[in-house]
Design an enzyme around this catalytic site. Sequence first.
Site, PDB file in Angstrom:
ATOM      1  N   SER A 117       0.822  -1.208   0.000  1.00 51.68           N
ATOM      2  CA  SER A 117       0.000   0.000   0.000  1.00 51.68           C
ATOM      3  C   SER A 117       0.861   1.264   0.000  1.00 51.68           C
ATOM      4  O   SER A 117       2.021   1.247   0.412  1.00 51.68           O
ATOM      5  CB  SER A 117      -0.921  -0.007   1.216  1.00 51.68           C
ATOM      6  OG  SER A 117      -1.628  -1.224   1.265  1.00 51.68           O
TER       7      SER A 117
HETATM    8  N1  SAM Z   1       0.447  -4.919   4.054  1.00 48.97           N
HETATM    9  C1  SAM Z   1       1.021  -5.687   2.968  1.00 48.97           C
HETATM   10  C2  SAM Z   1       2.470  -5.334   2.762  1.00 48.97           C
HETATM   11  O1  SAM Z   1       3.026  -4.611   3.585  1.00 48.97           O
HETATM   12  O2  SAM Z   1       3.041  -5.805   1.772  1.00 48.97           O
HETATM   13  C3  SAM Z   1       0.252  -5.532   1.683  1.00 48.97           C
HETATM   14  C4  SAM Z   1      -1.104  -6.086   1.736  1.00 48.97           C
HETATM   15  S1  SAM Z   1      -1.836  -6.321   0.168  1.00 48.97           S
HETATM   16  C5  SAM Z   1      -2.601  -4.760  -0.041  1.00 48.97           C
HETATM   17  C6  SAM Z   1      -3.129  -7.432   0.658  1.00 48.97           C
HETATM   18  C7  SAM Z   1      -2.684  -8.830   0.943  1.00 48.97           C
HETATM   19  O3  SAM Z   1      -3.772  -9.571   1.471  1.00 48.97           O
HETATM   20  C8  SAM Z   1      -2.226  -9.610  -0.292  1.00 48.97           C
HETATM   21  O4  SAM Z   1      -0.917 -10.042  -0.112  1.00 48.97           O
HETATM   22  C9  SAM Z   1      -3.190 -10.790  -0.352  1.00 48.97           C
HETATM   23  O5  SAM Z   1      -2.631 -11.992  -0.852  1.00 48.97           O
HETATM   24  C10 SAM Z   1      -3.603 -10.910   1.092  1.00 48.97           C
HETATM   25  N2  SAM Z   1      -4.842 -11.656   1.345  1.00 48.97           N
HETATM   26  C11 SAM Z   1      -5.984 -11.648   0.629  1.00 48.97           C
HETATM   27  N3  SAM Z   1      -6.903 -12.464   1.199  1.00 48.97           N
HETATM   28  C12 SAM Z   1      -6.324 -12.983   2.318  1.00 48.97           C
HETATM   29  C13 SAM Z   1      -6.756 -13.875   3.353  1.00 48.97           C
HETATM   30  N4  SAM Z   1      -7.979 -14.403   3.371  1.00 48.97           N
HETATM   31  N5  SAM Z   1      -5.887 -14.180   4.342  1.00 48.97           N
HETATM   32  C14 SAM Z   1      -4.639 -13.662   4.357  1.00 48.97           C
HETATM   33  N6  SAM Z   1      -4.169 -12.829   3.402  1.00 48.97           N
HETATM   34  C15 SAM Z   1      -5.000 -12.473   2.407  1.00 48.97           C
END
Ligand code: SAM
Length: 212
Positions: A60
Site C-alpha cells: 500500500s
Molecule cells: N500490508 C502488505 C504489505 O506490507 O506488503 C500488503 C497487503 S496487500 C494490499 C493485501 C494482501 O492480502 C495480499 O498479499 C493478499 O494476498 C492478502 N490476502 C488476501 N486475502 C487474504 C486472506 N484471506 N488471508 C490472508 N491474506 C489475504
Amino acid sequence: MFESERKQMVEFQLKRRGISDEKVLNAMYEVPRHVFLPETTRSMAYGDFAVPITNNQTISQPYIVARMLELLELDKSDKALEIGSGSGYVLALLSRLAGKAIGIERIPELAEKSKKALREAKASNVIVLQEDGSEGKIQYAPYSKILVSAALPEVPKKLLDQLKTNGVLVAPVGSRMEQKLVKIVKNPSGFKETYHGGCAFVPLIGKGGFDL
Ligand code: SAM
C-alpha cells in the site's frame, strides 16, 4: 541505502499530510521499504503510490500505511495481528511499534518471500503464517490490535471476538472496488466505530471476506 528517499517520504508524504505520531514517523523512516520489493521495482519503493509486488498484489501507499498505524495507537505492550501481510513491510513496522506482531498471508509464495525480507530488515518478535486469515487466528488470540490490510465486505464477528477489551481494529470496509477506512474500539460496554476516509485495497479472499 535510500536513506534520503525515506527522509523525504516521511517529510512530504506523511508529516505534511498530517501524520503526527512520532513513533509511526520514526518507524517509517527506519524500516527499509525497498527490501520488501522485487529487485526490479526497488527504485519505486519510496514513491507516493502503492507498488506492485508479485502475484497481482501491492504494498500500500506509504500515507495509507502510516494512517492505519496511527489509528491503531500502538505501543510495546501490544500483541498485533495483521491480516494480509503480503510482502511483510507493514509487519516489519508493526514489529517495531508493538511487542509482538503476527502476520497472516494467503499466498504461499508471498508468505515465504516475506519471511526472508523480514530477516533482512532485522525484524524481531514477528511470525508469518500462511493460510486464510479472514477470520483471524484463534490460536494466538486475544489481540490488542488487529490490522486488516485488504478490503472486507464487513468485519466478521469472529475477528471482533478475538479483540481484547479496549483493543482496536482498523480495516478497509466496503466493496471490491472502494472502501472506507474503519476503526473499531472494543469498549467494555460495546463497540465504537469511526470512519476515516475513502481508500481502495485489493480484496480479502476467504471465508470472512470476498469469494475468489
Ligand atoms: N500490508 C502488505 C504489505 O506490507 O506488503 C500488503 C497487503 S496487500 C494490499 C493485501 C494482501 O492480502 C495480499 O498479499 C493478499 O494476498 C492478502 N490476502 C488476501 N486475502 C487474504 C486472506 N484471506 N488471508 C490472508 N491474506 C489475504
